[in-house]
Design an enzyme around this catalytic site. Structure first.
Site, PDB file in Angstrom:
ATOM      1  CG  ASN A 170      -1.769   1.219   1.342  1.00 21.57           C
ATOM      2  OD1 ASN A 170      -1.802   2.031   0.416  1.00 21.57           O
ATOM      3  ND2 ASN A 170      -2.457   1.384   2.459  1.00 21.57           N
ATOM      4  CG  HIS A 198      -6.102   2.106   5.157  1.00 22.39           C
ATOM      5  ND1 HIS A 198      -5.646   3.068   6.036  1.00 22.39           N
ATOM      6  CD2 HIS A 198      -5.092   1.223   4.993  1.00 22.39           C
ATOM      7  CE1 HIS A 198      -4.405   2.771   6.380  1.00 22.39           C
ATOM      8  NE2 HIS A 198      -4.040   1.658   5.761  1.00 22.39           N
ATOM      9  CD  GLU A 220      -3.633  -2.029   7.518  1.00 28.19           C
ATOM     10  OE1 GLU A 220      -2.480  -2.233   7.137  1.00 28.19           O
ATOM     11  OE2 GLU A 220      -4.285  -1.032   7.195  1.00 28.19           O
TER      12      GLU A 220
END
Ligand code: 13P
Length: 250
Positions: free
Chosen positions: A11, A99, A168
């Site tokens: 990313n 995200h 994450e």
């Protein structure tokens, strides 16, 4: 190495220019090695570089993904946005949705759910990011947060064959901090169990992301429950990215 694919998703976030695309030549070379057949490398550069990456990576086994998309399936008057249809049309196979850097920018669970459904209907694979922030971790609400993000994000999604979860923890992104193995295994196990129950899928895929680097990869790669890594900073330099891939297996 097991029979399962190990994913290495780069990313690049809001970094990179035309010149920096040259640096991936070394990764292309690495991906052609026979002993790396079970490795799936995916590049997610900024929108501005997607078509260059797609051209560069044609005839390789490396795929390309976008870092986000608009929730609308169709074209429309949304200045500055691109939708999943456009991403698919360009030749991308993946899109990152949810995200934390976009959650803090306004992407809530409802929008994320729309984005996932729109991406699936355009036949894209979705890298669906979830994770708790430091406050939630300290107040022992991690599992509750993960459950809420999964439940709402996957609301009315019928199957997860084209969805890969990226766990994450927000507090580990860009901080150099990584959860302890026991904590990580527990959270990945929780996510997989949730998906197994809800979608009757025997082996849902879950990646880990957050400060993955060539120093901690050896330890992280010991965790069999992790199906791969979503890598930010360390993926932008090919030598570091290659180091991470190699060290996962040696
Ligand atoms: P870092 O690897 O820079 O911590 O970023 C992780 C991330 O956000 C990948 O999506």
């Amino acid at each position: 190495m097991t029979n399962k694919y190990k994913y290495f998703v780069a990313n690049w976030k809001m970094f990179g220019n035309i010149k920096s695309t040259d640096t991936i030549n070394r990764v292309i070379k690495l991906s052609k090695q026979k002993n790396l057949k079970k490795v799936k490398i995916i590049y997610c550069p900024p929108y501005t570089l997607l078509s260059i990456f797609i051209k560069k990576l044609v005839n390789t086994n490396i795929d390309v993904g976008a870092q986000n998309c608009h929730q609308s399936q169709n074209d429309g008057p949304y200045t500055g946005s691109i939708n999943s249809q456009m991403i698919k049309n360009l030749g991308c196979k993946y899109v990152i949705v949810g995200h934390s850097e976009n959650r803090t920018n306004g992407d809530n669970n409802y929008l994320i759910n729309q984005k996932i459904k729109s991406s699936l209907s355009n036949n894209l694979n979705v890298l669906f990011c979830i994770g708790e922030n430091i406050k939630e971790k300290k107040s022992k609400r991690t599992k509750l947060v993960l459950k809420t993000q999964l439940t709402k994000g996957l609301n009315k999604v019928k199957n997860i064959d084209k969805i890969i979860i990226a766990y994450e923890p927000v507090w580990s992104i860009g901080s150099g901090l990584v959860p302890k193995n026991k904590e990580l295994i527990g959270n990945i196990f929780f996510i997989k169990n949730f998906l197994k129950k809800k979608f009757k899928k025997s082996n849902p895929k879950v990646l880990y992301g957050g400060s993955v680097n060539s120093k901690n990869i050896k330890n992280l790669s010991l965790i069999k429950e992790i199906d791969g890594f979503l890598i930010g900073g360390a993926s932008q330099r090919s030598n570091k990215f290659i180091d991470i891939i190699k060290k996962t297996f040696n």
